[in-house]
Scaffold this motif. Structure first.
Motif, PDB file in Angstrom:
ATOM      1  N   ARG A 172       2.507   1.542  -3.230  1.00  0.00           N
ATOM      2  CA  ARG A 172       1.795   1.824  -4.512  1.00  0.00           C
ATOM      3  C   ARG A 172       1.568   3.503  -4.419  1.00  0.00           C
ATOM      4  NH1 ARG A 172      -3.605  -1.589  -4.575  1.00  0.00           N
ATOM      5  NH2 ARG A 172      -3.808  -0.362  -2.781  1.00  0.00           N
ATOM      6  N   GLU A 173       1.377   3.961  -3.245  1.00  0.00           N
ATOM      7  CA  GLU A 173       1.135   5.436  -2.887  1.00  0.00           C
ATOM      8  C   GLU A 173       2.473   6.240  -3.519  1.00  0.00           C
ATOM      9  OE1 GLU A 173      -1.602   4.969   0.799  1.00  0.00           O
ATOM     10  OE2 GLU A 173       0.209   6.281   1.158  1.00  0.00           O
ATOM     11  N   GLU A 221       2.956   8.665  -7.038  1.00  0.00           N
ATOM     12  CA  GLU A 221       3.313   9.825  -6.929  1.00  0.00           C
ATOM     13  C   GLU A 221       4.685  10.252  -7.825  1.00  0.00           C
ATOM     14  OE1 GLU A 221       3.377  12.452  -3.396  1.00  0.00           O
ATOM     15  OE2 GLU A 221       2.700  10.461  -2.223  1.00  0.00           O
ATOM     16  N   THR A 232       0.752  -1.053   0.019  1.00  0.00           N
ATOM     17  CA  THR A 232      -0.027  -0.004   0.035  1.00  0.00           C
ATOM     18  C   THR A 232       0.895   1.226   0.072  1.00  0.00           C
ATOM     19  OG1 THR A 232      -1.661  -1.191   1.327  1.00  0.00           O
ATOM     20  CG2 THR A 232      -1.828   1.132   1.135  1.00  0.00           C
ATOM     21  N   TRP A 236      -0.800   1.520   7.684  1.00  0.00           N
ATOM     22  CA  TRP A 236      -1.229   1.567   6.182  1.00  0.00           C
ATOM     23  C   TRP A 236      -2.339   0.374   5.906  1.00  0.00           C
ATOM     24  CZ3 TRP A 236       3.597   3.485   6.942  1.00  0.00           C
ATOM     25  CH2 TRP A 236       3.975   4.511   6.482  1.00  0.00           C
TER      26      TRP A 236
END
Length: 318
Positions: free
Chosen positions: A27-28, A32, A24, A159
């Protein structure tokens, strides 16, 4: 260098939740930076682990076969080689027992800026922002790291767990491990504090605090745990008193837990305890003090005497 490389964590033949939280977080970051997310799993049942890590947002899963158990020297070498092969902008590792063992060594080998025990991360232009807690969770600090490549170890339960299936490629990574530099041997695993219960894996936890007053009263809470098919845990004072073993302690100096339901009985909600259970899906608090801090994070609260409430709950659930 816009990619992200995350290193999965496993124990006793199972991937730990932190592995899916790393996905998670990775992936964030990848969203970006516009890069790919690579996830690596080292040792153990890599074929099964690789399939489990084929999650939404993961581009490539690297599997490295090297024994069944964690080994510091092997991990330090393999993660370094994976980093050189992938050339990511960000290297994410778990702030777990294993992660804390090899992450600083890897960062030192690679000459990377390293931020540990991170609870939130982001990207501002080319700068990584990493948030950590200080003074027992009373203060948060955010550090801006200006470096081309950065190593980060993330705290568990900060997360959401990623479980959406994806179509990541699975690639076997052939690491060139220098056996002469492997100076440690893992002969087994023993849970600190004894016992065979891992409260961090429980779906439902019934947790007790100093409100139980006497050790003999623990049987009442055990009866509730049995009625709910739940696992018994506690805050630190109960462990300090010797009423429950260390492996049952939730909190900053105990274990971080993320059950579906956490029932806090006679627990005030000190920051050190909250740090270990705030990631629970649903929190139920039972306390006579309506101003107890535990109510600040509870989804449901019962302001009443636990010696009246718990028997009623047992009767209801039996």
């Amino acid at each position: 260098m816009t990619d992200v490389l995350a290193i999965a964590d496993h124990r006793r033949g199972e991937l730990r939740d932190i592995s899916f939280e790393l996905v998670t977080a990775g992936r964030e970051l990848a969203a970006e930076t516009g890069g790919d997310l690579h996830v690596a799993v080292i040792s153990g049942d890599t074929e099964r682990f690789g399939e489990q890590l084929q999650l939404d947002g993961v581009d490539t899963v690297h599997t490295v076969e090297d024994g069944e158990e964690f080994n510091h020297d092997v991990y330090a070498q393999v993660v370094t080689q994976l980093f050189d092969a992938v050339e990511p902008q960000f290297l994410l590792m778990p702030n777990s027992v294993n992660g804390l063992d090899y992450a600083p060594a890897v960062a030192n080998r690679l000459g990377l800026a390293y931020v540990s025990d991170v609870v939130d991360i982001g990207v501002d232009g080319s700068t990584l922002t990493a948030t950590r807690e200080m003074y027992g969770g009373k203060v948060e600090t955010t550090t801006a790291v200006e470096a081309d490549q950065v190593a980060v170890s993330i705290r568990g339960a900060e997360w959401p767990v990623t479980d959406d299936t994806g179509d990541a490629d699975i690639e076997a990574f052939e690491a060139d491990v220098d056996e002469s530099a492997v100076r440690s041997t893992v002969t087994g695993f023993e849970e600190v504090g004894g016992g065979d219960v891992d409260i961090s894996e429980a779906d439902v936890l019934v947790s007790i605090g100093r409100g139980i007053e006497e050790e003999e009263n623990l049987d009442l809470v055990r009866d509730l745990a049995d009625a709910l098919d739940a696992t018994l845990s506690s805050s630190r004072p109960i462990v300090d008193a010797g009423w429950l073993p260390k492996n049952r302690q939730v909190g900053q100096s105990g274990k971080v837990v993320t059950p579906d339901v956490y029932i806090a009985i006679g627990i005030s909600g000190a920051v050190q305890h909250v740090a270990g259970m705030k990631g629970s899906d649903t929190i139920v608090a039972i306390n006579t003090d309506p101003n107890a801090p535990i109510y600040d994070i509870a989804d449901y609260g019962i302001v009443d005497d636990l010696f009246d409430v718990v028997p009623a709950l047992i009767e209801e659930f039996e």
